[in-house]
Design a protein around this motif. Structure first.
Motif, PDB file in Angstrom:
ATOM      1  N   VAL A 120       0.558  -1.551  -0.123  1.00  0.00           N
ATOM      2  CA  VAL A 120      -0.141   0.310  -0.011  1.00  0.00           C
ATOM      3  C   VAL A 120       0.958   1.367  -0.215  1.00  0.00           C
ATOM      4  O   VAL A 120       1.723   1.717   0.580  1.00  0.00           O
ATOM      5  CB  VAL A 120      -0.073  -0.198   1.346  1.00  0.00           C
ATOM      6  CG1 VAL A 120      -1.783   1.042   1.356  1.00  0.00           C
ATOM      7  CG2 VAL A 120      -2.178  -1.267   1.151  1.00  0.00           C
ATOM      8  N   ARG A 121       0.468   2.061  -0.723  1.00  0.00           N
ATOM      9  CA  ARG A 121       0.844   3.577  -0.583  1.00  0.00           C
ATOM     10  C   ARG A 121       1.908   4.158   0.775  1.00  0.00           C
ATOM     11  O   ARG A 121       0.645   3.317   1.905  1.00  0.00           O
ATOM     12  CB  ARG A 121       0.562   4.816  -1.305  1.00  0.00           C
ATOM     13  CG  ARG A 121       0.247   5.002  -2.789  1.00  0.00           C
ATOM     14  CD  ARG A 121      -0.370   6.400  -2.572  1.00  0.00           C
ATOM     15  NE  ARG A 121      -1.547   6.654  -1.938  1.00  0.00           N
ATOM     16  CZ  ARG A 121      -1.675   8.741  -1.883  1.00  0.00           C
ATOM     17  NH1 ARG A 121      -0.900   9.182  -2.148  1.00  0.00           N
ATOM     18  NH2 ARG A 121      -2.206   8.377  -0.778  1.00  0.00           N
ATOM     19  N   GLN A 122       2.863   4.199   0.789  1.00  0.00           N
ATOM     20  CA  GLN A 122       3.134   4.341   2.548  1.00  0.00           C
ATOM     21  C   GLN A 122       2.570   5.710   3.587  1.00  0.00           C
ATOM     22  O   GLN A 122       2.200   5.379   4.929  1.00  0.00           O
ATOM     23  CB  GLN A 122       4.822   5.268   2.552  1.00  0.00           C
ATOM     24  CG  GLN A 122       4.852   5.743   3.672  1.00  0.00           C
ATOM     25  CD  GLN A 122       5.415   4.337   4.547  1.00  0.00           C
ATOM     26  OE1 GLN A 122       5.759   2.821   3.598  1.00  0.00           O
ATOM     27  NE2 GLN A 122       5.450   4.477   5.662  1.00  0.00           N
ATOM     28  N   ASN A 123       2.089   6.610   3.041  1.00  0.00           N
ATOM     29  CA  ASN A 123       1.173   7.463   3.881  1.00  0.00           C
ATOM     30  C   ASN A 123      -0.655   6.482   3.662  1.00  0.00           C
ATOM     31  O   ASN A 123      -1.014   7.652   5.456  1.00  0.00           O
ATOM     32  CB  ASN A 123       0.587   8.754   2.549  1.00  0.00           C
ATOM     33  CG  ASN A 123       1.655   9.340   1.777  1.00  0.00           C
ATOM     34  OD1 ASN A 123       2.619   8.993   3.121  1.00  0.00           O
ATOM     35  ND2 ASN A 123       1.038  10.105   1.256  1.00  0.00           N
ATOM     36  N   ASP A 124      -1.240   5.858   3.301  1.00  0.00           N
ATOM     37  CA  ASP A 124      -1.815   5.059   3.718  1.00  0.00           C
ATOM     38  C   ASP A 124      -2.230   3.721   4.285  1.00  0.00           C
ATOM     39  O   ASP A 124      -2.891   3.420   5.398  1.00  0.00           O
ATOM     40  CB  ASP A 124      -2.937   4.553   2.120  1.00  0.00           C
ATOM     41  CG  ASP A 124      -3.400   5.578   1.302  1.00  0.00           C
ATOM     42  OD1 ASP A 124      -3.449   6.382   1.996  1.00  0.00           O
ATOM     43  OD2 ASP A 124      -3.664   4.864   0.103  1.00  0.00           O
ATOM     44  N   ASN A 125       0.087   3.894   4.426  1.00  0.00           N
ATOM     45  CA  ASN A 125      -0.718   2.431   5.496  1.00  0.00           C
ATOM     46  C   ASN A 125      -0.535   3.119   7.654  1.00  0.00           C
ATOM     47  O   ASN A 125      -0.133   4.102   7.461  1.00  0.00           O
ATOM     48  CB  ASN A 125       0.966   1.561   5.926  1.00  0.00           C
ATOM     49  CG  ASN A 125       1.468   0.691   5.214  1.00  0.00           C
ATOM     50  OD1 ASN A 125       1.045   0.469   4.749  1.00  0.00           O
ATOM     51  ND2 ASN A 125       2.571   1.547   4.529  1.00  0.00           N
ATOM     52  N   PRO A 126      -1.744   1.738   7.850  1.00  0.00           N
ATOM     53  CA  PRO A 126      -1.250   2.754   9.509  1.00  0.00           C
ATOM     54  C   PRO A 126      -0.109   2.349   9.776  1.00  0.00           C
ATOM     55  O   PRO A 126       1.649   1.890   9.403  1.00  0.00           O
ATOM     56  CB  PRO A 126      -1.932   0.996  10.104  1.00  0.00           C
ATOM     57  CG  PRO A 126      -2.088   0.106   9.169  1.00  0.00           C
ATOM     58  CD  PRO A 126      -1.507   0.541   7.675  1.00  0.00           C
ATOM     59  N   GLY A 127      -0.623   2.895  11.186  1.00  0.00           N
ATOM     60  CA  GLY A 127       1.101   4.115  11.875  1.00  0.00           C
ATOM     61  C   GLY A 127       1.758   2.689  12.957  1.00  0.00           C
ATOM     62  O   GLY A 127       2.979   3.582  12.927  1.00  0.00           O
ATOM     63  N   LYS A 128       1.631   1.555  12.880  1.00  0.00           N
ATOM     64  CA  LYS A 128       1.404   0.477  14.194  1.00  0.00           C
ATOM     65  C   LYS A 128       1.033  -0.791  13.365  1.00  0.00           C
ATOM     66  O   LYS A 128       0.790  -0.716  12.739  1.00  0.00           O
ATOM     67  CB  LYS A 128       1.254   0.887  15.804  1.00  0.00           C
ATOM     68  CG  LYS A 128       1.909   2.087  16.612  1.00  0.00           C
ATOM     69  CD  LYS A 128       1.302   2.175  17.583  1.00  0.00           C
ATOM     70  CE  LYS A 128       1.373   3.096  18.884  1.00  0.00           C
ATOM     71  NZ  LYS A 128       1.083   3.232  19.929  1.00  0.00           N
ATOM     72  N   ALA A 129       2.010  -1.540  14.587  1.00  0.00           N
ATOM     73  CA  ALA A 129       1.647  -3.527  14.421  1.00  0.00           C
ATOM     74  C   ALA A 129       0.365  -3.752  14.119  1.00  0.00           C
ATOM     75  O   ALA A 129      -0.939  -2.902  14.598  1.00  0.00           O
ATOM     76  CB  ALA A 129       2.015  -3.932  15.521  1.00  0.00           C
ATOM     77  N   ILE A 130      -0.055  -4.358  12.430  1.00  0.00           N
ATOM     78  CA  ILE A 130      -1.551  -4.496  12.174  1.00  0.00           C
ATOM     79  C   ILE A 130      -1.362  -6.311  12.671  1.00  0.00           C
ATOM     80  O   ILE A 130      -1.196  -6.750  13.191  1.00  0.00           O
ATOM     81  CB  ILE A 130      -1.334  -5.016  10.756  1.00  0.00           C
ATOM     82  CG1 ILE A 130      -0.831  -3.462   9.864  1.00  0.00           C
ATOM     83  CG2 ILE A 130      -2.767  -5.784  10.351  1.00  0.00           C
ATOM     84  CD1 ILE A 130      -1.038  -3.584   8.410  1.00  0.00           C
ATOM     85  N   ASN A 131      -2.942  -5.764  13.286  1.00  0.00           N
ATOM     86  CA  ASN A 131      -2.969  -6.832  14.778  1.00  0.00           C
ATOM     87  C   ASN A 131      -3.799  -8.088  13.775  1.00  0.00           C
ATOM     88  O   ASN A 131      -4.059  -9.456  13.757  1.00  0.00           O
ATOM     89  CB  ASN A 131      -4.380  -6.841  15.636  1.00  0.00           C
ATOM     90  CG  ASN A 131      -3.170  -5.790  16.438  1.00  0.00           C
ATOM     91  OD1 ASN A 131      -2.089  -6.515  16.568  1.00  0.00           O
ATOM     92  ND2 ASN A 131      -3.686  -5.198  17.271  1.00  0.00           N
ATOM     93  N   GLN A 132      -5.133  -7.485  12.610  1.00  0.00           N
ATOM     94  CA  GLN A 132      -6.068  -8.139  11.585  1.00  0.00           C
ATOM     95  C   GLN A 132      -6.064  -8.687  10.501  1.00  0.00           C
ATOM     96  O   GLN A 132      -6.469  -7.127  10.692  1.00  0.00           O
ATOM     97  CB  GLN A 132      -7.338  -8.426  13.114  1.00  0.00           C
ATOM     98  CG  GLN A 132      -7.666 -10.111  12.373  1.00  0.00           C
ATOM     99  CD  GLN A 132      -8.816 -10.488  13.374  1.00  0.00           C
ATOM    100  OE1 GLN A 132      -8.788 -10.329  14.588  1.00  0.00           O
ATOM    101  NE2 GLN A 132      -9.225 -11.901  12.755  1.00  0.00           N
ATOM    102  N   LEU A 133      -6.522  -8.857  10.208  1.00  0.00           N
ATOM    103  CA  LEU A 133      -7.310  -8.199   8.784  1.00  0.00           C
ATOM    104  C   LEU A 133      -7.785  -9.459   8.115  1.00  0.00           C
ATOM    105  O   LEU A 133      -7.791 -11.157   8.165  1.00  0.00           O
ATOM    106  CB  LEU A 133      -6.443  -8.451   7.558  1.00  0.00           C
ATOM    107  CG  LEU A 133      -4.504  -8.220   7.653  1.00  0.00           C
ATOM    108  CD1 LEU A 133      -3.178  -8.513   6.602  1.00  0.00           C
ATOM    109  CD2 LEU A 133      -5.007  -6.381   7.099  1.00  0.00           C
TER     110      LEU A 133
END
Length: 802
Positions: free
Chosen positions: A759-772
């Motif tokens: 994903v574009r860097q600006n759209d990424n969450p700012g911390k760890a992703i826990n679930q998809l």
């Protein structure tokens, strides 16, 4: 592959300095959300919610402030954080709204607690305050269109005696001087005056009896000889107004001091004049008025000139937002509007208690709307209606205030459920009207006393969640919520036998089913004990749930709970994972563990809610993820002990036994697992681990094979395969500890040739992703992916496969 953000929900930080609405510039409202900054346009008619989330700070954002640019095409945003840094962001509208980080400044030795700018364009001075006990004066160095931006430190003021500056206000006193007011963890206000760009302490204003939470300057009128007014609000529940008057003569004594409403208090109010002098004139500062009305700490105060009237907006811990203006005849300041909640409902901060206070209050640029942020991380908005002469509440935005730990779609994909460490479960759905649609929170099924860790749907109207309290709870959708979803989201209820609503009994954790009552129906006490009074907050009137817009925060916090129907016991420690079989007949659960006896998987049938014994033993540490295959023949479990285990269903369809295991599936703990779409020649699944890899496995009767190992830049914390069948391709999404999100695809004939798209860097969450979680959709609809992460956000991405 194209991946774009469709919806972002994130809660605001409980800090009065961490929000600002850009009066010029791009007209966005910026607020601190954990370590990030969220940008929202409250006046957007499409109600698209949060437009952007800016990542960069590594600790909580305490202060944000827009710098006046004098242009509607550009915004400059200043942000300060607990990581001691000051960051400068520049935003533009075309070709699309975007903000970029321009500069990071590390000068303070402590958390930055407040940023203040001069309200007029053309002034380059701004001020920061920090918990290191200093206030720093800066100049923003820039060219005319802000394409080049730098900062210059002009002065550091060490506050004496040392205190934390919670508040700073700046104003231009005359051509040669700027006046600066500083206050915080003391009951006095320090006034500084500039000579050139150097500030000296010239007065200390006394009178408050608690920490001072808010300061704001304004000119009384637009006349040249107008006086400057300073509002100060404190934890002593009072707002004080101070007058800065030019000339040797003192201003006429304010009528407000002799207001009979003050009673004996008026006599004790000191009107000592503080005389100060700039390079070109002499001034006096005198106490002007005392504003009484709030019943608890006051957090913010901000001025606005509306239609020739001077008004002051204040927000308080007493759950109210007040608008004050002077009476035209007597000059006495009175509260003309009060918004928020009735104080009688104040009390505990449970589902039937208080909102926990309003932390931020802001005027819109045109002065016709106000917004406020509460304890639950949600924004409320009111807009003034001229014909009705009243303030009407509008749809705001909501979001989790702590880490989002669990996420699941309803079985038919009609809504998304999220749960997390802020002890709430939230339901998000699409509001469909005319030709528009937008995502909103439509229900808060669970408001709990423990951190929630995992969630899964059992049917379209039932879900199960697990918490730190060592047990799992099952919830059924109430009729009130089903009607709202049907009316506003076009989601049809699947069952008709539903209770009307739910509430939480005092001192309880279990949501009880209740019936709604007609508006004119009297509420009788229970027959069992006449002495037992009925709590008015526990009654839900039918009209309360009858609205034609997404619910406001007051509805969500009180009236849209789901009744609890079952509790599942058996685990000895905090619940770590839960999964429901695809036919909805079984639930598999696991808890935190450090021994083989506790690291068991327990199965429950969903008809009688009885545990199917014996529990499944194989892991020796916490099971982090579990998932049933699409045909429910297999159950896949992974854990911190680095092993994956495949369990196979027995002949009686409810019992599972060990089929295959790999004690060293990854070199470090495995954090995510997912079955690939059924229909492949051999059963296929993916695992994701802290060793920075995603692995694709296939197995036959007693043999397994590692098809490929995909390396990532940081530990992989979540993986999820798309369950819809895409011709000749295996599609999966992954998320990492650094918040990177990506979608991968591999040809089914050669799984070792997987390609991943980030994903574009600006759209990424700012911390760890826990679930998809992929949204279950019909073939002709766009693919949508739900993402829950530690940065407190719930996001929905649209994915189009090339």
């Amino acid at each position: 592959m194209d991946i774009s953000a469709e919806f972002i929900s994130i809660g605001g930080n409980r800090n009065p300095a961490a929000a600002d609405w850009d009066a010029g510039g791009l007209r966005f409202l910026a607020f601190g959300a954990d370590n990030s900054i969220a940008l929202w346009d409250p006046l957007d008619e499409g109600l698209h919610g949060i437009r952007l989330v800016l990542n960069g700070h590594i600790k909580a954002v305490n202060a944000v402030k827009f710098f006046p640019t004098g242009s509607h095409e550009k915004s400059v945003l200043l942000s300060g954080s607990a990581d001691h840094t000051l960051r400068i962001w520049r935003g533009h509208r075309y070709p699309e709204v975007e903000f970029e980080q321009i500069k990071t400044v590390i000068e303070h030795q402590g958390q930055i607690t407040r940023i203040s700018t001069l309200a007029r364009p053309g002034s380059d001075i701004f001020v920061t305050g920090s918990s290191d006990g200093t206030v720093k004066i800066w100049r923003l160095v820039h060219d005319s269109d802000f394409s080049e931006i730098d900062v210059e430190l002009l002065q550091t003021i060490a506050l004496s005696p040392k205190y934390f500056p919670l508040n700073i206000a700046l104003a231009s006193l005359d051509e040669s001087s700027i006046i600066l007011a500083v206050a915080g963890t003391r009951s006095t206000i320090q006034i500084f005056l500039s000579r050139d760009t150097y500030f000296d302490l010239v007065a200390s204003l006394t009178g408050h009896e608690g920490w001072i939470r808010a300061l704001a300057f304004t000119w009384e009128t637009s006349d040249e000889d107008s006086d400057l007014l300073l509002a100060s609000a404190s934890q002593d529940k009072y707002i004080r107004l101070w007058r800065v008057h030019r000339g040797e003569e003192l201003p006429a004594v304010s009528n407000a001091l002799t207001d009979p409403a003050l009673g004996g208090l008026g006599k004790s109010l000191s009107n000592k004049a503080h005389r100060i002098e700039s390079a070109s004139a002499k001034y006096s500062i005198t106490f002007e008025a005392l504003l009484l009305g709030h019943e608890d700490w006051i957090y913010t105060a901000s001025w606005r000139h509306r239609e020739g009237k001077l008004q002051l907006l204040s927000t308080s811990e007493d759950n109210s937002l007040a608008i004050w203006e002077p009476d035209p005849n007597s000059g006495v300041w009175i509260c003309i509007t009060r918004l928020g909640e009735i104080s009688a409902q104040k009390g505990s901060t449970t589902a039937t208690g208080s909102a926990g206070g309003f932390w931020v209050g802001l005027w819109s640029p045109d002065g016709n709307s106000v917004v406020s942020l509460g304890r639950t991380g949600s924004w409320r908005m009111w807009t003034y209606s001229e014909p009705e002469d009243m303030w009407a509440q509008q749809v705001g935005i909501t979001g989790h205030t702590r880490e989002v730990k669990g996420l699941c779609w309803s079985r038919d994909g009609s809504y998304l459920l999220s749960t997390g460490s802020d002890q709430t479960t939230r339901l998000f759905a699409q509001w469909r009207r005319d030709n528009k649609s937008s995502w909103h929170e439509f229900s808060r099924p669970q408001i709990h006393g423990y951190d929630l860790n995992c969630i899964d749907s059992i049917t379209d109207s039932q879900f199960i969640s697990g918490a730190d309290e060592k047990l799992l709870r099952v919830f059924d959708e109430p009729k009130g919520v089903a009607d709202i979803l049907n009316r506003l989201c076009r989601i049809e209820a699947t069952t008709t036998e539903l209770p009307d609503a739910a509430n939480i009994p005092v001192l309880g954790l279990s949501n009880k089913a209740i019936q709604t009552v007609e508006d004119d129906e009297p509420v009788a006490n229970g027959e069992d004990d006449e002495r037992e009074a009925v709590d008015p907050a526990s009654i839900v009137r039918k009209s309360t749930l009858d609205f034609n817009h997404p619910p406001f925060e007051d509805h969500l916090a009180r009236h849209l709970l789901w009744p609890e129907t079952e509790k599942l016991y058996g685990h000895g420690y905090e619940i770590s994972a839960v999964a429901t079989s695809n036919d909805g007949r079984l639930v598999a659960t696991a808890c935190r563990a450090s021994s083989i006896d506790h690291a068991v998987i327990r199965l429950y049938d969903t008809k009688e809610w009885l545990e199917i014994k014996p529990p499944l033993k194989a892991h020796s540490l916490t099971v982090t993820d579990l998932q049933f295959s699409q045909d429910d023949r297999y159950l896949l479990t992974v854990g911190r002990d680095r092993q994956w285990v495949v369990w196979e269903r027995g002949s009686d369809s409810n019992s599972y036994s060990l089929a295959l295991s790999h004690p060293k599936g990854h070199t470090r703990m495995i954090l995510g697992a997912s079955w690939a779409v059924s229909g492949l020649k051999q059963p296929t699944f993916l695992t994701a681990g802290r060793d920075k890899t995603v692995k694709i496995w296939q197995f036959s009767s007693k043999e397994y094979q590692l098809k490929t190992s995909i390396s990532m830049a940081s530990p992989v914390t979540a993986v999820e395969c798309l369950r819809q069948s895409i011709p000749n391709r295996l599609v999966f999404a992954y998320g990492t500890e650094a918040g990177e999100l990506g979608v991968g695809a591999a040809p089914i004939s050669s799984l070792d040739q997987a390609q991943v798209t980030g994903v574009r860097q600006n759209d990424n969450p700012g911390k760890a992703i826990n679930q998809l979680v992929w949204r279950p959709t019909k073939d002709d609809e766009k693919l949508q992916l739900g993402v829950g992460s530690d940065d407190t956000s719930v996001r929905i991405f649209e994915v189009s496969l090339a």
